[in-house]
Write an enzyme that holds these catalytic residues in place. Structure first.
Site, PDB file in Angstrom:
ATOM      1  N   THR A   9      -0.918   7.608  -1.014  1.00 55.96           N
ATOM      2  CA  THR A   9      -2.177   7.565  -1.772  1.00 55.96           C
ATOM      3  C   THR A   9      -3.122   6.503  -1.231  1.00 55.96           C
ATOM      4  O   THR A   9      -4.307   6.509  -1.552  1.00 55.96           O
ATOM      5  CB  THR A   9      -1.906   7.229  -3.249  1.00 55.96           C
ATOM      6  OG1 THR A   9      -1.332   5.906  -3.299  1.00 55.96           O
ATOM      7  CG2 THR A   9      -0.950   8.204  -3.884  1.00 55.96           C
ATOM      8  N   ARG A  65       0.844  -1.185   0.000  1.00 55.56           N
ATOM      9  CA  ARG A  65       0.000   0.000   0.000  1.00 55.56           C
ATOM     10  C   ARG A  65       0.883   1.239   0.000  1.00 55.56           C
ATOM     11  O   ARG A  65       1.709   1.408   0.896  1.00 55.56           O
ATOM     12  CB  ARG A  65      -0.884  -0.023   1.251  1.00 55.56           C
ATOM     13  CG  ARG A  65      -1.884   1.090   1.284  1.00 55.56           C
ATOM     14  CD  ARG A  65      -2.922   0.888   2.346  1.00 55.56           C
ATOM     15  NE  ARG A  65      -2.402   0.931   3.704  1.00 55.56           N
ATOM     16  CZ  ARG A  65      -3.122   1.257   4.753  1.00 55.56           C
ATOM     17  NH1 ARG A  65      -4.393   1.552   4.610  1.00 55.56           N
ATOM     18  NH2 ARG A  65      -2.609   1.269   5.963  1.00 55.56           N
ATOM     19  N   ASP A 111      -0.956  -2.451  12.393  1.00 53.48           N
ATOM     20  CA  ASP A 111      -0.500  -2.994  11.111  1.00 53.48           C
ATOM     21  C   ASP A 111      -0.276  -4.500  11.268  1.00 53.48           C
ATOM     22  O   ASP A 111       0.599  -4.925  12.037  1.00 53.48           O
ATOM     23  CB  ASP A 111       0.801  -2.295  10.689  1.00 53.48           C
ATOM     24  CG  ASP A 111       1.253  -2.752   9.312  1.00 53.48           C
ATOM     25  OD1 ASP A 111       1.281  -1.913   8.396  1.00 53.48           O
ATOM     26  OD2 ASP A 111       1.583  -3.955   9.146  1.00 53.48           O
ATOM     27  N   ASP A 137       3.267  -5.771  10.608  1.00 48.57           N
ATOM     28  CA  ASP A 137       4.194  -5.380  11.679  1.00 48.57           C
ATOM     29  C   ASP A 137       3.941  -6.192  12.953  1.00 48.57           C
ATOM     30  O   ASP A 137       4.885  -6.597  13.631  1.00 48.57           O
ATOM     31  CB  ASP A 137       4.045  -3.889  11.996  1.00 48.57           C
ATOM     32  CG  ASP A 137       4.636  -2.999  10.921  1.00 48.57           C
ATOM     33  OD1 ASP A 137       5.388  -3.520  10.062  1.00 48.57           O
ATOM     34  OD2 ASP A 137       4.339  -1.796  10.927  1.00 48.57           O
TER      35      ASP A 137
HETATM   36  N1  URA Z   1      -3.622  -2.767   7.139  1.00 48.43           N
HETATM   37  C1  URA Z   1      -3.278  -3.124   8.386  1.00 48.43           C
HETATM   38  O1  URA Z   1      -2.369  -3.931   8.584  1.00 48.43           O
HETATM   39  N2  URA Z   1      -3.953  -2.589   9.411  1.00 48.43           N
HETATM   40  C2  URA Z   1      -4.966  -1.716   9.263  1.00 48.43           C
HETATM   41  O2  URA Z   1      -5.555  -1.284  10.249  1.00 48.43           O
HETATM   42  C3  URA Z   1      -5.302  -1.338   7.948  1.00 48.43           C
HETATM   43  C4  URA Z   1      -4.620  -1.888   6.901  1.00 48.43           C
END
Ligand code: URA
Length: 211
Positions: free
Chosen positions: A109, A105, A201, A204
């Site tokens: 953007t 991602r 995330d 992560d």
């Molecule tokens: N991707 C993620 O890992 N966490 C989110 O909250 C949104 C997208």
């Protein structure tokens, strides 16, 4: 007819999800919980697979007993976080073929960028289960599913751990034929594109990296 959104709210799934949401849960525990949860989610996403009765001999007698019928399965991990769901699902569906679509991602953007695609042959003859823990804006799921359709897939399900209403709406608009299965429909996205309350995330949290 499968509905567009199914929330798999089994108590074990909900309990494990709460532990995963907690910010103090370390990566090793998070991965273990995700692995356990993905086996339970696999149960939910395959709940309606067709069966056919065959004749077998047990050590005791001849009997009729059900086995899976219909299309073979393909699991597609939407990288990188999809791999966290993939391993547990493969524990319970070891014969599934596996593919990968790499999407990252763009943090400015929030648009998806494809960097890798390797999928099994004859996707058109398979039930494809695409896995991505977080359905946030829906942009990467929509792009990955666009790609799978270009590769021939015609029967696709999307399995995620958490979904935001925005992502569900985006999927419904772009791919109304793709049912979504999730452990939770969360409240919303925040201004950074994170699911609220979410779990942060997913990549992560799984791998101990930070963006
Ligand atoms: N991707 C993620 O890992 N966490 C989110 O909250 C949104 C997208």
């Amino acid at each position: 007819m499968t509905s567009h959104l199914t929330v798999l709210n089994h108590p074990l799934v909900q309990h494990k999800l709460t532990l995963m949401r907690k910010k103090e849960t370390p990566s090793s525990t998070f991965r273990q919980l995700l692995w356990e949860t993905s086996m339970l989610l696999a149960y939910g996403v395959t709940d309606d697979l067709p069966l056919v009765e065959v004749t077998i001999d047990t050590p005791v007698c001849r009997t009729r007993s059900p086995i899976l019928a219909g299309k073979k399965l393909a699991l597609i991990s939407i990288l990188r976080a999809g791999n966290g769901l993939l391993d547990g699902i493969l524990e319970v569906i070891p014969a599934a073929r596996v593919g990968f679509v790499g999407m990252y991602r763009d943090e400015e953007t929030l648009e998806p960028v494809e960097y890798y695609c390797k999928v099994p042959a004859e996707l058109e003859n398979r039930l494809v289960i695409a896995v991505d823990p977080m359905l946030a804006t829906g942009n990467s799921s929509v792009a990955a599913i666009d790609r799978l359709k270009k590769e021939g897939a015609s029967e696709i399900r999307l399995l995620c751990l958490l979904a935001a209403p925005e992502g569900v709406a985006r999927m419904k608009e772009a791919h109304p034929d793709v049912p979504i299965f999730t452990a939770s429909l969360d409240e919303k996205l925040n201004e950074h594109g994170y699911i609220v309350p979410g779990l942060g995330d997913a990549g992560d949290r799984m791998f101990g990296t930070q963006s």
